[in-house]
Design a protein around this motif. Structure first.
Motif, PDB file in Angstrom:
ATOM      1  N   CYS A 120       4.909   8.102   4.443  1.00  0.00           N
ATOM      2  CA  CYS A 120       3.372   7.635   3.561  1.00  0.00           C
ATOM      3  C   CYS A 120       3.500   8.212   2.003  1.00  0.00           C
ATOM      4  O   CYS A 120       3.268   7.392   1.206  1.00  0.00           O
ATOM      5  CB  CYS A 120       2.243   8.452   4.478  1.00  0.00           C
ATOM      6  SG  CYS A 120       2.010   7.407   5.859  1.00  0.00           S
ATOM      7  N   ARG A 121       4.140   9.283   2.018  1.00  0.00           N
ATOM      8  CA  ARG A 121       4.241   9.884   0.756  1.00  0.00           C
ATOM      9  C   ARG A 121       5.003   9.014  -0.402  1.00  0.00           C
ATOM     10  O   ARG A 121       4.881   8.924  -1.286  1.00  0.00           O
ATOM     11  CB  ARG A 121       4.788  11.379   0.518  1.00  0.00           C
ATOM     12  CG  ARG A 121       3.556  12.251   1.167  1.00  0.00           C
ATOM     13  CD  ARG A 121       4.095  13.767   1.401  1.00  0.00           C
ATOM     14  NE  ARG A 121       2.940  14.575   1.801  1.00  0.00           N
ATOM     15  CZ  ARG A 121       1.733  15.235   0.867  1.00  0.00           C
ATOM     16  NH1 ARG A 121       1.593  14.774  -0.382  1.00  0.00           N
ATOM     17  NH2 ARG A 121       0.905  15.915   1.360  1.00  0.00           N
ATOM     18  N   ALA A 122       6.273   8.629   0.221  1.00  0.00           N
ATOM     19  CA  ALA A 122       7.240   7.648  -0.434  1.00  0.00           C
ATOM     20  C   ALA A 122       6.463   6.323  -0.708  1.00  0.00           C
ATOM     21  O   ALA A 122       6.757   5.893  -2.067  1.00  0.00           O
ATOM     22  CB  ALA A 122       8.434   7.316   0.485  1.00  0.00           C
ATOM     23  N   ALA A 123       5.783   5.701   0.022  1.00  0.00           N
ATOM     24  CA  ALA A 123       4.987   4.497  -0.214  1.00  0.00           C
ATOM     25  C   ALA A 123       3.783   4.882  -1.262  1.00  0.00           C
ATOM     26  O   ALA A 123       3.608   4.103  -2.204  1.00  0.00           O
ATOM     27  CB  ALA A 123       4.351   4.141   1.130  1.00  0.00           C
ATOM     28  N   ARG A 124       3.258   5.873  -1.117  1.00  0.00           N
ATOM     29  CA  ARG A 124       2.373   6.058  -2.346  1.00  0.00           C
ATOM     30  C   ARG A 124       2.795   6.579  -3.659  1.00  0.00           C
ATOM     31  O   ARG A 124       2.416   5.939  -4.728  1.00  0.00           O
ATOM     32  CB  ARG A 124       1.631   7.538  -1.884  1.00  0.00           C
ATOM     33  CG  ARG A 124       0.770   8.105  -3.087  1.00  0.00           C
ATOM     34  CD  ARG A 124      -0.104   9.520  -2.454  1.00  0.00           C
ATOM     35  NE  ARG A 124      -0.380  10.125  -3.679  1.00  0.00           N
ATOM     36  CZ  ARG A 124      -1.529   9.998  -4.396  1.00  0.00           C
ATOM     37  NH1 ARG A 124      -2.073   8.882  -4.154  1.00  0.00           N
ATOM     38  NH2 ARG A 124      -1.664  10.807  -5.589  1.00  0.00           N
ATOM     39  N   THR A 125       3.942   7.017  -3.733  1.00  0.00           N
ATOM     40  CA  THR A 125       4.917   7.213  -4.894  1.00  0.00           C
ATOM     41  C   THR A 125       5.328   5.933  -5.640  1.00  0.00           C
ATOM     42  O   THR A 125       5.079   5.788  -6.674  1.00  0.00           O
ATOM     43  CB  THR A 125       6.149   8.131  -4.818  1.00  0.00           C
ATOM     44  OG1 THR A 125       5.716   9.547  -4.302  1.00  0.00           O
ATOM     45  CG2 THR A 125       6.957   8.250  -5.864  1.00  0.00           C
ATOM     46  N   ALA A 126       5.626   5.215  -4.695  1.00  0.00           N
ATOM     47  CA  ALA A 126       6.114   3.705  -4.851  1.00  0.00           C
ATOM     48  C   ALA A 126       4.968   2.921  -5.663  1.00  0.00           C
ATOM     49  O   ALA A 126       5.309   2.168  -6.803  1.00  0.00           O
ATOM     50  CB  ALA A 126       6.695   3.028  -3.971  1.00  0.00           C
TER      51      ALA A 126
END
Length: 592
Positions: free
Chosen positions: A53-59
């Motif tokens: 989830c944090r990776a998707a938010r960063t992207a």
């Protein structure tokens, strides 16, 4: 991020004759069948889920800083995915494969109904017609005529777009409220469900977008609580039954976050606790679920709930003092719920739910702003048409539609939204109209205003003019009546409901009641969301006032003469129910 023990409990009441007396702090004493399996799943999924989830938010945040590049990437991806499909090749659309910039000049703006033949074909081929990705399931929703839509849920759309959108939103929730992953009972997610599917199209499951059962592969949506007993297929499918199971499992736990799509779900959560409070107290005290043996008794939680119920006017914060966050739709007509939400969840922080539909995602929250959120530039290729343009006749006639791109729209204006999705539905005009609040780093921040042809939607039912007209027509036919003009509007109450004033030859109170029942019955049959909200009590019964012939026509003509003769049109849908007083000499609610 600090976390507590994964078995944290909200209330610790020592029980002298209980095997749990003297247990280590945080140990659960209300065991339910299968508890070990689902908590093991929660523990195994917690860290990977947070990372995803944090990776998707960063992207997403990176794309929002360079929206043009994100839009170019999305368009190139969709063209590459669709250029070899049967539909594109047969129509000559594949000529844009080497030049995606020609996309808007070659492909027409479409309505959902314009894809009917291709969708019919794709139900048989299960892919390859609109896009070159297999159709894993069909998503069901009510269409503008009441006929359920069939939206292809393809493997590419799932992995590249839909799941990352959910992950990015939850990444935002975690960024602002990390406590929602503190322990297995920290979050009550009502956004999605796991329900068995009984409807199929040529062997492929046909279900609501919120139903995530069964999981398609290891990259499908899989939150830590997906195996929890209140979340899986063993929970009832009916709204009241499923909510009761959720409440039964979570009362007495340290619940931090309640996530919903419609605000009415949060209000109904409190109402169901009030309605079924005595049964919940008994189940907690006796270790039962709906009176049947289930787990270890939890007298401490039972006493606490009984104390809360005895107050009469209680809030969800009283039931769960640990509550720190809720999420749901909070813009447009959903904002009418704010006073109720403040009463039900006093002092609890709010986060918005993404603006989306079965057809695709439009915004994804990146912070706690409740008025608007950024356009989801990595989810679809977006085009805009000023809202004042009567787009319907142009699209219906197949005429060329001039559209704007995101760097050409202006803050403060409303626009029709046209989107091209990674499931093969290209240049789709769904009728949604959005207001541009501001532009940040080239990305528009927008909020949903209304749907073209739809006047209101209290709880996500999205009642259309066509649906109400159809239901009234059926009711008139059933009664052997020759109906005339009508007006329909929303009436805010607890619960909210719709009011209809209709012309008939011989008006009367008894006819009002019979028509109300018949129209309500018709709307239930036409609109599955209306039926669901009526069954759950989130919408009240429809109210009808009959008036003599020409009453509405005279009323409309009188409004035409009030300075807007060239602009005024008879509109069956009204923004409120004020017309009742003008036409029947009373107010909405007089028949209740």
């Amino acid at each position: 991020m600090g976390t507590s023990h994964p078995h944290e409990h909200a209330y610790e009441h020592p029980q002298p004759h209980s095997p749990q007396h003297g247990r280590r702090p945080g140990h659960e004493h209300g065991r339910e069948p299968g508890r070990g399996h689902w908590q093991e799943h929660w523990t195994a999924r917690r860290t990977p889920f947070e990372q995803e989830c944090r990776a998707a938010r960063t992207a997403l945040l990176e794309d929002l800083k360079d929206p043009k590049s994100a839009q170019d990437r999305v368009l190139e991806d969709i063209v590459a995915l669709c250029a070899d499909s049967l539909h594109w090749k047969e129509r000559g659309y594949d000529v844009v494969a080497d030049d995606p910039a020609r996309f808007r000049s070659v492909l027409p703006v479409m309505r959902y109904t314009d894809f009917t033949a291709e969708i019919d074909r794709e139900t048989r081929t299960k892919g390859g017609v609109l896009s070159c990705s297999p159709v894993l399931r069909w998503l069901k929703t009510s269409g503008t005529t009441g006929v359920p839509k069939r939206v292809p849920y393809t493997l590419h759309w799932l992995l590249t777009y839909r799941i990352p959108a959910m992950q990015a939103m939850w990444g935002t929730y975690m960024e602002h409220h990390p406590e929602i992953l503190d322990h297995p009972y920290a979050t009550l997610d009502t956004q999605t469900v796991h329900e068995r599917v009984d409807d199929f199209l040529s062997g492929v499951r046909y279900q609501a977008v919120s139903n995530r059962h069964p999981r398609i592969n290891s990259r499908d949506w899989n939150p830590p609580w997906s195996a929890a007993p209140w979340f899986g297929t063993e929970a009832p499918s009916a709204h009241a039954g499923r909510m009761y199971h959720r409440i039964r499992h979570l009362v007495g736990r340290r619940l931090h976050f309640v996530s919903a799509i419609n605000p009415s779900t949060l209000v109904s959560l409190r109402d169901l606790i009030a309605e079924h409070g005595p049964a919940l107290v008994r189940d907690l005290r006796d270790g039962t679920l709906e009176g049947r043996p289930y787990g270890t008794p939890d007298p401490g939680a039972a006493v606490h709930l009984r104390t809360v119920l005895d107050r009469g006017d209680f809030s969800l914060k009283d039931v769960w003092p640990s509550l720190s966050l809720y999420s749901c739709w909070l813009s447009s007509s959903a904002g009418l719920y704010q006073s109720q939400l403040d009463a039900v969840l006093p002092g609890v922080a709010a986060m918005p739910f993404m603006s989306c539909g079965t057809e695709g995602v439009t915004t994804i929250p990146v912070d706690d702003s409740l008025d608007s959120q950024p356009l989801a530039v990595n989810q679809a290729f977006f085009e805009f048409v000023p809202a004042e343009v009567e787009l319907g006749p142009l699209v219906e006639a197949g005429e060329r539609v001039d559209t704007l791109l995101l760097d050409e729209i202006e803050p403060g204006r409303d626009y029709h939204l046209i989107m091209t999705q990674g499931n093969g539905l290209y240049r789709l005009w769904s009728g949604d109209i959005y207001h541009v609040d501001r532009i940040v780093d080239g990305t528009p921040w927008v909020h949903f205003v209304h749907r073209d042809g739809i006047f209101h939607s209290f709880t996500g039912e999205k009642i259309t003019e066509a649906q109400v007209t159809q239901a009234i027509g059926r009711a008139m036919d059933e009664g052997g009546l020759d109906g005339g003009l009508y007006l329909c509007g929303p009436q805010w109450a607890e619960p909210p409901y719709y009011v209809v004033v209709s012309e008939v030859p011989d008006p009367g109170r008894e006819l009002d009641r019979s028509l109300a029942e018949s129209i309500d019955r018709g709307l239930r049959a036409i609109n599955i969301e209306y039926a669901s909200k009526r069954d759950s009590g989130r919408l009240g019964p429809l109210e009808v006032h009959t008036v003599p012939r020409d009453s509405i026509a005279t009323y409309a003509e009188s409004r035409r003469q009030q300075g807007n003769a060239t602009q005024y049109k008879y509109k069956p849908f009204q923004k409120d129910a004020d017309f009742v007083a003008d036409l029947v000499g009373g107010t909405a609610g007089a028949h209740r």
